[in-house]
Design an enzyme around this catalytic site. Structure first.
Site, PDB file in Angstrom:
ATOM      1  N   PRO A 138      32.345  42.383  37.592  1.00  0.00           N
ATOM      2  CA  PRO A 138      32.049  43.947  37.736  1.00  0.00           C
ATOM      3  C   PRO A 138      33.309  44.436  38.290  1.00  0.00           C
ATOM      4  O   PRO A 138      33.654  44.990  39.452  1.00  0.00           O
ATOM      5  CB  PRO A 138      31.107  43.823  39.017  1.00  0.00           C
ATOM      6  N   CYS A 139      34.539  44.434  37.245  1.00  0.00           N
ATOM      7  CA  CYS A 139      35.771  45.301  37.507  1.00  0.00           C
ATOM      8  C   CYS A 139      35.474  46.772  37.817  1.00  0.00           C
ATOM      9  O   CYS A 139      36.525  47.006  38.368  1.00  0.00           O
ATOM     10  CB  CYS A 139      36.701  44.849  36.366  1.00  0.00           C
ATOM     11  N   HIS A 140      34.357  47.175  37.389  1.00  0.00           N
ATOM     12  CA  HIS A 140      34.419  48.473  37.747  1.00  0.00           C
ATOM     13  C   HIS A 140      34.113  48.912  39.158  1.00  0.00           C
ATOM     14  O   HIS A 140      34.122  49.840  39.816  1.00  0.00           O
ATOM     15  CB  HIS A 140      32.902  49.210  36.899  1.00  0.00           C
TER      16      HIS A 140
END
Length: 192
Positions: A138-140
């Site tokens: 989940p780089c967001h």
């Protein structure tokens, strides 16, 4: 299986794609404006991939991505990623991002400090921009200074960080992106 397989599937945010090999998931593509564009990008990134029926382990990851797109809590601790061709430093960044709890964010600076590479903020941002495992990694949840929440990565399609964080229930106070104005997460409230 020799080579890679891929599948395109429906989610609440549009048609996503997933690519896998015998070693695990090779990539996840968030939706482009049109399914044809999602497929085209997927095949440009993984030209050896053939459209196949996903095995059970990949189906489980797809179900998790679909659940996440609906705002349901879904973590991916058992999902195996094909890390071939990914540097050891980027692997550490991706492992750190996978450990960020839903509903929380970190900055690229915080990630760099946690990895004992405080001078590598730019490298952290670049690694996240190259994240091939959208949603699963989940780089967001990792924001640049100022909590910028615009486009997320090469595989991000037309979805913004802000939109993914909103789906997870995380609210940011920074300025809205154009996509957020065009595709609001919450219906407008009538004036009092």
């Amino acid at each position: 299986m020799a080579g890679r397989g891929y599948a395109v599937f429906d989610t609440a945010i549009g048609r996503c794609g997933i690519v896998w090999s015998d070693s695990g998931i090779s990539g996840v593509q968030l939706p482009e404006a049109r399914e044809m564009d999602t497929r085209r990008r997927l095949l440009r990134l993984f030209p050896d991939a053939r459209e196949l029926r996903p095995p059970a382990t990949i189906e489980a990851a797809i179900e998790g991505i679909v659940a996440t797109s609906r705002g349901q809590a879904s973590d991916f601790p058992d999902v195996v990623l094909d890390m071939s061709g990914i540097s050891a430093f980027n692997q550490r960044i991706y492992a750190f991002a996978r450990a960020i709890p839903r509903g929380e964010t970190r900055t690229t600076h915080e990630v760099a400090v946690a990895l004992r590479a405080s001078g590598a903020v730019h490298s952290v941002a670049q690694a996240l921009a190259k994240n091939p495992f959208m949603i699963i990694v989940p780089c967001h949840r990792v924001l640049e200074a100022g909590n910028g929440a615009d486009r997320i990565s090469l595989h991000g399609g037309v979805i913004s960080k802000r939109r993914l964080l909103g789906i997870e229930g995380t609210r940011l106070s920074s300025i809205k992106t154009l996509l957020d104005v065009l595709l609001p997460l919450d219906p407008p409230r009538p004036p009092h």
